[in-house]
Design an enzyme around this catalytic site. Structure first.
Site, PDB file in Angstrom:
ATOM      1  N   ASP A   1       0.801  -1.307   0.017  1.00  0.00           N
ATOM      2  CA  ASP A   1       0.162   0.029   0.014  1.00  0.00           C
ATOM      3  C   ASP A   1       1.023   1.165   0.077  1.00  0.00           C
ATOM      4  O   ASP A   1       0.529   2.378   0.790  1.00  0.00           O
ATOM      5  CB  ASP A   1      -0.951   0.064   1.422  1.00  0.00           C
ATOM      6  CG  ASP A   1      -1.641  -1.243   1.554  1.00  0.00           C
ATOM      7  OD1 ASP A   1      -1.909  -1.919   0.479  1.00  0.00           O
ATOM      8  OD2 ASP A   1      -1.899  -1.630   2.699  1.00  0.00           O
TER       9      ASP A   1
ATOM     10  N   GLU B   1     -10.922  -0.871  -3.230  1.00  0.00           N
ATOM     11  CA  GLU B   1     -10.277  -0.221  -2.299  1.00  0.00           C
ATOM     12  C   GLU B   1      -9.380   0.574  -2.990  1.00  0.00           C
ATOM     13  O   GLU B   1      -9.188   0.747  -4.264  1.00  0.00           O
ATOM     14  CB  GLU B   1      -9.856  -1.094  -1.233  1.00  0.00           C
ATOM     15  CG  GLU B   1      -8.794  -2.099  -1.867  1.00  0.00           C
ATOM     16  CD  GLU B   1      -8.588  -3.665  -1.010  1.00  0.00           C
ATOM     17  OE1 GLU B   1      -9.293  -3.618  -0.001  1.00  0.00           O
ATOM     18  OE2 GLU B   1      -7.528  -3.918  -1.212  1.00  0.00           O
TER      19      GLU B   1
END
Length: 320
Positions: free
Chosen positions: A33, A203
């Protein structure tokens, strides 16, 4: 065995090339991420420490002057300074405002409105921290519009307005941050959280402006699977509407799988664009075994993002 000059050059060439490119992953360790950003003359990457949720109680950061050599800044934030967080600190997003650095993060992976956790914000005088809790509680702690409060991105618009774009569980919200990042400013219609979910969204939201257009990007697929990927849309406003255009980042079975949850940066001098993302090395079965990588990103004559080729070499040296 005696080597002639040509053979010797052939043997040494891979080492020479490796020294001139970043290589992928760009630094060792399990990190996911990644949010990349440029502060002054330094590239920064803020990733999730990729481990079991109970072990995700801190974050590291990495800085570089040229995208080749990276310096690790350990534990820029941890649960000792965020009393309400106890696990699953992930997906950091950072911005600089009025001389201070604000780090937004998710924590606790809440599954309902009855649990403590969500999106928090911490502040520091330096990009390497240490970061301290700004509010003493989450900034977003509920499922507005069915969006799990995770995977936040802080976006600064052309007029100086800051937005928080976030959401898991296939729903994405955008909200206007107030001046000191302690809360939100309602929209003219009285709502605070507007849903901007495009088709395919799961997401990992990200947004940037290019030639006056708003590029909204997100991750699709399951994060532990090989088909994790990135898609995008373009609109005239940060509020959309966003109509999905297509995927631009995905696995290459010859290089790596599960390429997703990314960010984008641009060298202000050369104008070269880069995509920073995580992927899973071939043969890795553990869902948390993810590494941070970088590759070049480019556009066609119509402003559409060209599919990114994921590489083992990474990118060439780039000074700011």
């Amino acid at each position: 065995m005696k080597l002639n000059r040509f053979t010797l050059l052939l043997l040494l060439f891979p080492l020479f090339v490796q020294g001139q490119t970043s290589g992928n992953p760009i630094f060792p360790g399990w990190y996911a991420d990644p949010e990349a950003i440029v502060f002054g003359k330094t590239y920064w990457v803020y990733p999730t420490y990729s481990a079991k949720y109970k072990e995700q109680v801190f974050m590291d950061a990495f800085s570089s002057k040229d995208l080749i050599t990276w310096k690790k800044h350990e534990r820029i934030i941890d649960t000792a300074s965020i009393k309400w967080a106890n696990k699953a600190m992930w997906a950091p997003s950072i911005t600089k405002k009025d001389g201070k650095y604000y780090l937004f993060f998710g924590a606790n992976d809440i599954q309902s409105d009855n649990e403590l956790g969500g999106i928090g914000v911490a502040v520091s005088d330096k990009p390497e921290g240490p970061f301290k809790d700004l509010l003493g509680k989450p900034l977003v702690d509920k499922f507005y519009n069915k969006a799990q409060p995770i995977d936040q991105f802080v976006f600064k618009d052309k007029d100086g307005q800051y937005y928080l774009i976030y959401g898991g569980w296939s729903h994405c919200n955008i909200a206007k941050l107030n001046n000191d990042f302690t809360g939100f400013v309602p929209y003219p219609d009285g709502t605070t959280f507007k849903e901007i979910t495009p088709e395919g969204y799961v997401e990992g939201s990200f947004m940037f402006i290019r030639d006056g257009k708003y590029y909204f990007m997100w991750s699709e697929g399951g994060w532990t699977g090989p088909n994790y990927s990135v898609a995008y849309a373009i609109a005239d406003s940060p509020l959309g509407p966003f109509k999905r255009i297509g995927k631009i980042l995905k696995q290459d079975p010859l290089v790596a799988t599960g390429a997703g949850h990314h960010s984008v940066i641009q060298n202000p001098k050369t104008k070269q664009w880069y995509i920073v993302y995580h992927r899973r090395p071939l043969g890795e079965k553990d869902g948390n075994h993810r590494v941070t990588c970088i590759d070049e990103m480019s556009f066609d004559e119509n402003g559409l993002i060209k599919p990114v080729k994921i590489t083992k070499e990474g990118v060439s040296k780039s000074k700011l």
